[in-house]
Design an enzyme around this catalytic site. Structure first.
Site, short mmCIF file in Angstrom:
data_model
loop_
_atom_site.label_atom_id
_atom_site.label_comp_id
_atom_site.label_asym_id
_atom_site.label_seq_id
_atom_site.Cartn_x
_atom_site.Cartn_y
_atom_site.Cartn_z
N ASP A 101 -11.74 -10.76 -1.73
CA ASP A 101 -13.08 -10.95 -1.17
C ASP A 101 -14.02 -10.00 -1.90
O ASP A 101 -13.59 -9.00 -2.46
CB ASP A 101 -13.14 -10.78 0.37
CG ASP A 101 -12.46 -9.55 0.93
OD1 ASP A 101 -12.36 -8.54 0.21
OD2 ASP A 101 -12.05 -9.59 2.10
N HIS A 137 -9.86 -6.54 -2.91
CA HIS A 137 -10.97 -6.31 -1.96
C HIS A 137 -12.08 -5.61 -2.74
O HIS A 137 -12.08 -4.39 -2.88
CB HIS A 137 -10.49 -5.46 -0.78
CG HIS A 137 -9.55 -6.20 0.11
ND1 HIS A 137 -9.93 -7.33 0.81
CD2 HIS A 137 -8.25 -6.00 0.40
CE1 HIS A 137 -8.90 -7.78 1.51
NE2 HIS A 137 -7.86 -6.99 1.27
N GLU A 150 -5.60 -10.92 -1.94
CA GLU A 150 -6.50 -10.79 -0.78
C GLU A 150 -7.96 -10.75 -1.21
O GLU A 150 -8.75 -9.93 -0.72
CB GLU A 150 -6.16 -9.52 0.01
CG GLU A 150 -4.71 -9.42 0.43
CD GLU A 150 -4.38 -8.18 1.28
OE1 GLU A 150 -5.31 -7.51 1.75
OE2 GLU A 150 -3.19 -7.90 1.46
N GLU A 154 0.81 -1.22 0.00
CA GLU A 154 0.00 0.00 0.00
C GLU A 154 0.84 1.27 0.00
O GLU A 154 0.67 2.16 0.84
CB GLU A 154 -0.99 -0.05 1.17
CG GLU A 154 -1.88 -1.29 1.06
CD GLU A 154 -2.80 -1.53 2.26
OE1 GLU A 154 -2.85 -0.70 3.17
OE2 GLU A 154 -3.46 -2.59 2.29
N ASN A 196 2.45 -4.88 -3.19
CA ASN A 196 1.05 -5.27 -3.05
C ASN A 196 0.21 -4.03 -2.75
O ASN A 196 0.64 -3.14 -2.04
CB ASN A 196 0.98 -6.26 -1.87
CG ASN A 196 -0.35 -6.94 -1.71
OD1 ASN A 196 -0.94 -7.41 -2.69
ND2 ASN A 196 -0.84 -7.00 -0.48
O1 9MR Z 1 -7.67 -8.80 7.81
C1 9MR Z 1 -6.83 -7.97 8.55
C2 9MR Z 1 -7.53 -7.53 9.83
O2 9MR Z 1 -7.71 -8.64 10.68
C3 9MR Z 1 -6.72 -6.45 10.52
O3 9MR Z 1 -7.45 -5.96 11.62
C4 9MR Z 1 -6.42 -5.34 9.55
C5 9MR Z 1 -5.62 -4.24 10.19
O4 9MR Z 1 -5.27 -3.24 9.31
O5 9MR Z 1 -5.71 -5.86 8.43
C6 9MR Z 1 -6.47 -6.76 7.70
O6 9MR Z 1 -5.77 -7.19 6.57
C7 9MR Z 1 -5.38 -6.18 5.64
C8 9MR Z 1 -4.10 -6.65 4.98
O7 9MR Z 1 -3.13 -6.94 5.95
C9 9MR Z 1 -3.59 -5.63 3.99
N1 9MR Z 1 -4.59 -5.27 3.02
C10 9MR Z 1 -5.91 -4.90 3.57
C11 9MR Z 1 -6.41 -5.99 4.52
C12 9MR Z 1 -7.81 -5.66 5.02
O8 9MR Z 1 -7.78 -4.50 5.80
#
Ligand code: 9MR
Length: 375
Positions: A285, A255, A283, A178, A219
């Protein structure tokens, strides 16, 4: 044409008809209890309903991945599905900086090790996530008073420590996550503030030194289709390659929001592949407004199929990871009020139409390799 080939072609045609026919056959496919229990019943299910998602993906040379939460592995149903349906595991949170080094110099590897061991025990790929990211940083780093050169050393030490610990076990690493704003400018992070955009090349070099066999990815989200953010990722990837920086792949997170699917995902993945990089949907969904309806679930299946088709259409797309396989564990409801049901399994750990659509899309793509004529 041999008999096997004829049978395969017939099955492919049938499968394609099922998908094109509004997914009637797919949605009718029963999500039996056997799918959610192991042993003999699991075997019976496999006989009745075919192979695992990872087998279907493997028929196209790809992996089927899932994010995994370490504490959920205590649940036998969760662990069984993660072990049997998927061929790549990404720790959802366990390898993040705040998880592994909550206090400076005080490391906690319990959850990360558990997931790495799980992947080893089940002969799965391990997708490391994540080395450098502005989010989920420990407070000591976020709130500390560090000079730019301190930050550089802290970052490269962190990469050496984490990637070094799992050296030879991680197949792919998200090295930088990011890095961009929506308009394609660099996101201001403690790393960017300290080093400018050079932090990215530095991070990749450090990761490569720590684990020379791991494939290194950049990513991001909202980079699934063409647009300012994926353009910026493209320009950066090209520049890094020209400078000889060890970057091997681009991850698009995927996402997605039901009904807002990017049309040009395949073209986007292909342009990264044309640079000589691998691509992964890291990732996936597809969230929807609740409540769930039959219509939304079928629409979601069509969209999961479209993502799978985009990946299988690009030779260098190595696979798709779903960001949690079950609606019971998804991050979505906690972050988007009134939304959810984004995953391929429901809250009872039963496969949804999206699961069958992905599997069928892989299966059809796999059969295509065996059909006569143009590939
Ligand atoms: O799924 C993850 C969630 O459990 C955490 O609370 C969150 C914190 O920022 O991160 C989520 O995973 C993220 C991933 O690491 C990076 N891309 C976005 C994902 C969804 O927020």
């Amino acid at each position: 044409m041999n008999l096997l080939r004829v049978r395969r072609a017939a099955v492919a045609a049938l499968a394609a008809t099922a998908l094109l026919g509004g997914l009637g056959a797919v949605s009718a496919s029963p999500a039996t209890a056997a799918e959610t229990s192991g042993g003999a019943r699991g075997e019976a299910h496999r006989k009745a309903h075919g192979r695992a998602l990872s087998d279907a993906a493997a028929s196209t040379g790809r992996f089927a991945g899932t994010a995994v939460a370490a504490d959920r592995l205590d649940d036998p149903t969760y662990a069984r599905i993660a072990a049997t349906q998927f061929s790549s595991i990404t720790p959802e949170n366990a390898m993040k900086w705040e998880s592994v080094e909550p206090e400076r110099g005080d490391f906690n590897w319990t959850d990360a090790d558990r997931i790495a061991d799980f992947a080893d025990a089940n002969e799965q790929d391990l997708y490391g996530h994540v080395l450098v990211w502005h989010s989920q940083l420990p407070a000591w780093l976020n709130e500390g008073d560090f000079s730019p050169s301190d930050i550089r050393t802290i970052m490269t030490d962190h990469i050496a420590t984490v990637a070094g610990r799992y050296k030879g076990r991680v197949d792919r690493w998200d090295v930088v996550n990011e890095a961009f704003n929506e308009d394609g400018t660099f996101r201001e992070t403690i790393f960017h503030n300290a080093m400018g955009e050079d932090y990215i090349a530095e991070a990749f070099r450090a990761a490569h030194r720590a684990d020379p066999d791991a494939k290194l990815f950049i990513n991001d989200y909202n980079t699934d289709g063409l647009g300012p953010k994926s353009d910026a990722t493209y320009r950066l990837a090209k520049k890094l390659l020209a400078e000889g920086v060890p970057i091997h792949g681009v991850g698009v997170q995927g996402h997605l929001v039901l009904g807002q699917q990017p049309e040009d995902m395949k073209a986007n993945l292909q342009r990264f592949a044309d640079l000589g990089l691998d691509v992964v949907v890291t990732e996936l969904d597809i969230r929807m407004e609740l409540p769930v309806t039959r219509k939304k679930l079928l629409r979601q299946a069509v969209e999961y199929k479209a993502v799978t088709d985009a990946c299988t259409a690009v030779a260098r797309c190595e696979g798709i990871t779903v960001w949690g396989f079950s609606d019971a564990d998804s991050w979505v409801p906690g972050w988007f009020e009134g939304e959810g049901a984004a995953c391929p399994y429901d809250e009872e750990y039963k496969p949804k139409p999206a699961y069958y659509a992905m599997k069928l899309a892989y299966t059809v793509a796999g059969w295509k390799h065996h059909l006569p004529g143009r590939r």
